[in-house]
Design a protein around this motif. Structure first.
Motif, mmCIF file in Angstrom:
data_model
loop_
_atom_site.group_PDB
_atom_site.id
_atom_site.type_symbol
_atom_site.label_atom_id
_atom_site.label_comp_id
_atom_site.label_asym_id
_atom_site.label_seq_id
_atom_site.Cartn_x
_atom_site.Cartn_y
_atom_site.Cartn_z
ATOM 1 N N GLU A 192 0.877 -1.489 0.185
ATOM 2 C CA GLU A 192 -0.057 0.438 0.388
ATOM 3 C C GLU A 192 0.710 1.314 0.013
ATOM 4 O OE1 GLU A 192 -3.205 -0.070 -0.303
ATOM 5 O OE2 GLU A 192 -2.945 -2.292 -0.725
ATOM 6 N N ALA A 193 0.250 2.470 -0.477
ATOM 7 C CA ALA A 193 1.620 3.595 -0.384
ATOM 8 C C ALA A 193 0.840 3.912 1.435
ATOM 9 C CB ALA A 193 0.048 4.809 -0.465
ATOM 10 N N ILE A 194 2.201 4.755 1.803
ATOM 11 C CA ILE A 194 2.628 4.706 2.768
ATOM 12 C C ILE A 194 2.402 6.988 2.933
ATOM 13 C CG2 ILE A 194 3.401 2.642 3.522
ATOM 14 C CD1 ILE A 194 6.395 4.492 3.532
ATOM 15 N N VAL A 195 2.895 7.072 3.791
ATOM 16 C CA VAL A 195 3.295 8.393 4.481
ATOM 17 C C VAL A 195 5.074 8.241 5.038
ATOM 18 C CG1 VAL A 195 3.000 10.145 6.070
ATOM 19 C CG2 VAL A 195 1.060 9.221 4.774
ATOM 20 N N PRO A 196 5.473 8.757 4.347
ATOM 21 C CA PRO A 196 7.005 8.661 5.172
ATOM 22 C C PRO A 196 7.203 9.519 6.210
ATOM 23 C CG PRO A 196 7.089 10.162 3.516
ATOM 24 C CD PRO A 196 5.868 9.704 3.451
ATOM 25 N N LYS A 197 8.290 8.324 7.020
ATOM 26 C CA LYS A 197 8.598 9.545 8.595
ATOM 27 C C LYS A 197 9.209 10.219 8.572
ATOM 28 C CE LYS A 197 9.551 4.721 10.207
ATOM 29 N NZ LYS A 197 10.151 3.469 10.955
ATOM 30 N N PRO A 198 9.013 11.572 9.044
ATOM 31 C CA PRO A 198 9.951 12.493 9.135
ATOM 32 C C PRO A 198 11.272 12.430 8.838
ATOM 33 C CG PRO A 198 7.865 13.125 10.449
ATOM 34 C CD PRO A 198 8.434 11.026 10.357
ATOM 35 N N GLY A 199 12.021 13.107 8.041
ATOM 36 C CA GLY A 199 13.349 13.348 8.317
ATOM 37 C C GLY A 199 14.156 12.672 6.880
#
Length: 164
Positions: free
Chosen positions: A3-10
């Motif tokens: 699935e599509a993801i939201v990347p981790k900050p930084g």
């Protein structure tokens, strides 16, 4: 395919996502269940033709010492002699540590966007034959799809033929 993801900050993936947004590119980041390190592996994971995979190859310009990013279709190999003769690009292999230090990406996960510093970019004209291509998104197991013409318009690379 995952699935599509939201990347981790930084993270390197977040740099790709933020740069895509800045450039006006609509992409969807995906972390795959299998390796996408090679063009063949990526094509299998993405369910596409090998030619739709963007190989992000980093070389050193032998004349200037600066890094060059060469975006090549997965079904092509860059002919360095041809590139030198036709475009006066004298390219040589680059150390993996330098690639990571200067682009912010490890080999196998080098994205066409989101670099830590500006890099001269050349795009294989054969990528433009596809409606959609898949590129590394900052890690060896992550990708994004994009219209290659939109990518080219956004990053303004030098368009080249990678072989005769």
């Amino acid at each position: 395919m995952s699935e599509a993801i939201v990347p981790k900050p930084g993270s390197s993936m977040q740099r790709v996502a933020l740069d895509a947004e800045r450039l006006g590119l609509k992409i969807e980041l995906k972390v795959m269940d299998q390796s996408t390190r090679t063009a063949e592996e990526a094509a299998t994971a993405c369910g596409c033709e090998v030619g739709q995979i963007v190989k992000s190859l980093v070389f050193e310009n032998a004349d200037t010492g600066k890094l060059i990013l060469l975006l090549v279709s997965g079904d092509r190999n860059a002919d360095l002699s041809y590139l030198s003769e036709r475009y006066k690009l004298k390219l040589k292999q680059c150390d993996g540590r330098r690639v990571r230090d200067e682009t912010g990406f490890a080999i196998g996960g080098v994205a066409p966007i989101g670099h830590a510093a500006p890099i001269a970019t050349y795009l294989d004209e054969s990528l433009l034959r596809h409606g959609t291509v898949w590129a590394a998104a900052g890690r060896p197991d992550s990708v994004f799809s994009v219209d290659p013409k939109a990518l080219a318009a956004a990053i303004d690379p030098t368009i080249v033929a990678v072989k005769d």
